[in-house]
Motif scaffolding. Sequence first.
Motif, PDB file in Angstrom:
ATOM      1  N   ALA A 192     -38.870  -1.319 -12.147  1.00  0.00           N
ATOM      2  CA  ALA A 192     -38.082  -2.396 -11.530  1.00  0.00           C
ATOM      3  C   ALA A 192     -38.970  -3.363 -10.744  1.00  0.00           C
ATOM      4  O   ALA A 192     -38.475  -4.339 -10.184  1.00  0.00           O
ATOM      5  N   GLY A 193     -40.272  -3.063 -10.669  1.00  0.00           N
ATOM      6  CA  GLY A 193     -41.209  -3.997 -10.041  1.00  0.00           C
ATOM      7  C   GLY A 193     -41.596  -3.674  -8.614  1.00  0.00           C
ATOM      8  O   GLY A 193     -42.239  -4.498  -7.952  1.00  0.00           O
ATOM      9  N   TYR A 194     -41.249  -2.477  -8.138  1.00  0.00           N
ATOM     10  CA  TYR A 194     -41.576  -2.116  -6.752  1.00  0.00           C
ATOM     11  C   TYR A 194     -42.877  -1.326  -6.692  1.00  0.00           C
ATOM     12  O   TYR A 194     -43.196  -0.556  -7.602  1.00  0.00           O
ATOM     13  N   GLU A 195     -43.620  -1.533  -5.608  1.00  0.00           N
ATOM     14  CA  GLU A 195     -44.856  -0.801  -5.380  1.00  0.00           C
ATOM     15  C   GLU A 195     -44.513   0.466  -4.603  1.00  0.00           C
ATOM     16  O   GLU A 195     -44.148   0.413  -3.429  1.00  0.00           O
ATOM     17  N   VAL A 196     -44.616   1.596  -5.273  1.00  0.00           N
ATOM     18  CA  VAL A 196     -44.127   2.865  -4.733  1.00  0.00           C
ATOM     19  C   VAL A 196     -45.259   3.687  -4.123  1.00  0.00           C
ATOM     20  O   VAL A 196     -46.323   3.828  -4.708  1.00  0.00           O
ATOM     21  N   VAL A 197     -44.994   4.219  -2.928  1.00  0.00           N
ATOM     22  CA  VAL A 197     -45.890   5.189  -2.293  1.00  0.00           C
ATOM     23  C   VAL A 197     -45.084   6.469  -2.110  1.00  0.00           C
ATOM     24  O   VAL A 197     -44.016   6.458  -1.504  1.00  0.00           O
ATOM     25  N   GLN A 198     -45.596   7.574  -2.642  1.00  0.00           N
ATOM     26  CA  GLN A 198     -44.891   8.846  -2.556  1.00  0.00           C
ATOM     27  C   GLN A 198     -45.465   9.692  -1.418  1.00  0.00           C
ATOM     28  O   GLN A 198     -46.672   9.856  -1.309  1.00  0.00           O
ATOM     29  N   ILE A 199     -44.570  10.190  -0.574  1.00  0.00           N
ATOM     30  CA  ILE A 199     -44.945  10.965   0.612  1.00  0.00           C
ATOM     31  C   ILE A 199     -44.369  12.378   0.499  1.00  0.00           C
ATOM     32  O   ILE A 199     -43.209  12.553   0.114  1.00  0.00           O
ATOM     33  N   ASN A 200     -45.153  13.369   0.865  1.00  0.00           N
ATOM     34  CA  ASN A 200     -44.672  14.753   0.883  1.00  0.00           C
ATOM     35  C   ASN A 200     -43.538  14.872   1.908  1.00  0.00           C
ATOM     36  O   ASN A 200     -43.739  14.672   3.102  1.00  0.00           O
ATOM     37  N   ASN A 201     -42.351  15.197   1.418  1.00  0.00           N
ATOM     38  CA  ASN A 201     -41.189  15.299   2.315  1.00  0.00           C
ATOM     39  C   ASN A 201     -40.614  16.708   2.358  1.00  0.00           C
ATOM     40  O   ASN A 201     -39.525  16.936   2.882  1.00  0.00           O
ATOM     41  N   ARG A 202     -41.352  17.684   1.836  1.00  0.00           N
ATOM     42  CA  ARG A 202     -40.772  19.024   1.678  1.00  0.00           C
ATOM     43  C   ARG A 202     -40.380  19.675   3.000  1.00  0.00           C
ATOM     44  O   ARG A 202     -39.349  20.347   3.096  1.00  0.00           O
ATOM     45  N   ASP A 203     -41.215  19.497   4.037  1.00  0.00           N
ATOM     46  CA  ASP A 203     -40.868  20.114   5.319  1.00  0.00           C
ATOM     47  C   ASP A 203     -39.756  19.345   6.025  1.00  0.00           C
ATOM     48  O   ASP A 203     -38.856  19.956   6.615  1.00  0.00           O
ATOM     49  N   CYS A 204     -39.798  18.028   5.971  1.00  0.00           N
ATOM     50  CA  CYS A 204     -38.708  17.229   6.559  1.00  0.00           C
ATOM     51  C   CYS A 204     -37.374  17.552   5.897  1.00  0.00           C
ATOM     52  O   CYS A 204     -36.340  17.607   6.564  1.00  0.00           O
ATOM     53  N   ALA A 205     -37.406  17.763   4.585  1.00  0.00           N
ATOM     54  CA  ALA A 205     -36.174  18.031   3.851  1.00  0.00           C
ATOM     55  C   ALA A 205     -35.506  19.322   4.318  1.00  0.00           C
ATOM     56  O   ALA A 205     -34.281  19.456   4.235  1.00  0.00           O
ATOM     57  N   LYS A 206     -36.292  20.248   4.846  1.00  0.00           N
ATOM     58  CA  LYS A 206     -35.717  21.495   5.363  1.00  0.00           C
ATOM     59  C   LYS A 206     -34.883  21.242   6.613  1.00  0.00           C
ATOM     60  O   LYS A 206     -34.103  22.095   7.026  1.00  0.00           O
ATOM     61  N   LEU A 207     -35.056  20.047   7.214  1.00  0.00           N
ATOM     62  CA  LEU A 207     -34.276  19.635   8.383  1.00  0.00           C
ATOM     63  C   LEU A 207     -33.360  18.458   8.040  1.00  0.00           C
ATOM     64  O   LEU A 207     -32.958  17.696   8.917  1.00  0.00           O
ATOM     65  N   ASP A 208     -33.062  18.312   6.758  1.00  0.00           N
ATOM     66  CA  ASP A 208     -32.190  17.225   6.275  1.00  0.00           C
ATOM     67  C   ASP A 208     -32.788  15.852   6.533  1.00  0.00           C
ATOM     68  O   ASP A 208     -32.056  14.859   6.647  1.00  0.00           O
ATOM     69  N   GLY A 209     -34.116  15.770   6.637  1.00  0.00           N
ATOM     70  CA  GLY A 209     -34.766  14.496   6.935  1.00  0.00           C
ATOM     71  C   GLY A 209     -35.337  13.824   5.697  1.00  0.00           C
ATOM     72  O   GLY A 209     -35.619  14.480   4.690  1.00  0.00           O
ATOM     73  N   GLY A 210     -35.507  12.507   5.787  1.00  0.00           N
ATOM     74  CA  GLY A 210     -36.072  11.734   4.688  1.00  0.00           C
ATOM     75  C   GLY A 210     -36.894  10.576   5.209  1.00  0.00           C
ATOM     76  O   GLY A 210     -37.194  10.478   6.404  1.00  0.00           O
ATOM     77  N   MET A 211     -37.245   9.667   4.309  1.00  0.00           N
ATOM     78  CA  MET A 211     -38.143   8.563   4.651  1.00  0.00           C
ATOM     79  C   MET A 211     -37.610   7.654   5.758  1.00  0.00           C
ATOM     80  O   MET A 211     -38.319   7.249   6.659  1.00  0.00           O
ATOM     81  N   SER A 212     -36.319   7.315   5.684  1.00  0.00           N
ATOM     82  CA  SER A 212     -35.786   6.363   6.671  1.00  0.00           C
ATOM     83  C   SER A 212     -35.719   6.994   8.060  1.00  0.00           C
ATOM     84  O   SER A 212     -35.880   6.312   9.075  1.00  0.00           O
ATOM     85  N   CYS A 213     -35.503   8.302   8.110  1.00  0.00           N
ATOM     86  CA  CYS A 213     -35.292   8.988   9.384  1.00  0.00           C
ATOM     87  C   CYS A 213     -36.495   8.901  10.328  1.00  0.00           C
ATOM     88  O   CYS A 213     -36.355   8.979  11.547  1.00  0.00           O
ATOM     89  N   LEU A 214     -37.680   8.740   9.745  1.00  0.00           N
ATOM     90  CA  LEU A 214     -38.927   8.913  10.500  1.00  0.00           C
ATOM     91  C   LEU A 214     -39.417   7.669  11.222  1.00  0.00           C
ATOM     92  O   LEU A 214     -40.467   7.719  11.880  1.00  0.00           O
TER      93      LEU A 214
END
Length: 260
Positions: A234-256
């Motif tokens: 779709a034309g976006y420049e994507v950066v992938q971040i390890n979210n495995r530990d945040c996900a254990k607390l229901d957290g994601g990219m926007s939360c931080l």
Amino acid sequence: MRNPSFEFARAVTRRPAASIVEGLRAKDIGTPDLQGMLAAHDAYVAALRSTGAEVTVLDALAAYPDAQFVEDTALCLPQGAILMRPGAPSRAGEVAEMAPTLRALCEDVREIRGPGHVEGGDILVTGKEILVGRSDRTDAEGVAELAKIAAEWGHTLREVFTPEGVLHFKTDCSLMDGDTILSTKRLEASGCFEGYRVLHVPEGEEAAANAIRFNNLVLMADGFPRTAELLDKAGYEVVQINNRDCAKLDGGMSCLSLRF
């Protein structure tokens, strides 16, 4: 001209504390690892800074196991910041901890006084309006008080509804540009994004819906290759971040982060 819905000069983040093991979670999928979370947080901050933004990194708060999820404490708009009133009692004190930083960075700081509750994870600012999802953490009274403040600053706010079993509205969606939204099919099916271009997260990768557009980048959780490919095409420049530990607390990219 800067688009305030995804082009930012500043961000505020907070380091995770060792007390993350006591953080809130809807479902226990494992204990988060502090070192893993700190490494991922460093990568997240580095990605924000790579766009030229000034990023404030606040010290960890051991007394508040969920304090690294700073987005829930405030809504930042071009006119100023609005301090939230979290629906989770254990998180209420985080707002007072964030307030001095925002008062130093923003010209005008308002606050949700109650009796209602609203958390930043339920708020999506688009190019034309502010969408606020009712959830277990955000109620009608909180939305109404927020709408009044937003109107004083010239913003239109629209109340929408978060599907049953979804913690926050932005658990299932994120803004990709002024009028494009990445969403799960279950959330988009409610009709809340009528008039927007909607990109559907592939089946089985629903957790990838919580991403952020930050200047030229889209930050998303790693481990979701079909979503990454969708956004790349779709034309976006994507950066992938390890979210495995945040996900254990229901957290994601926007939360931080708070972004403004």
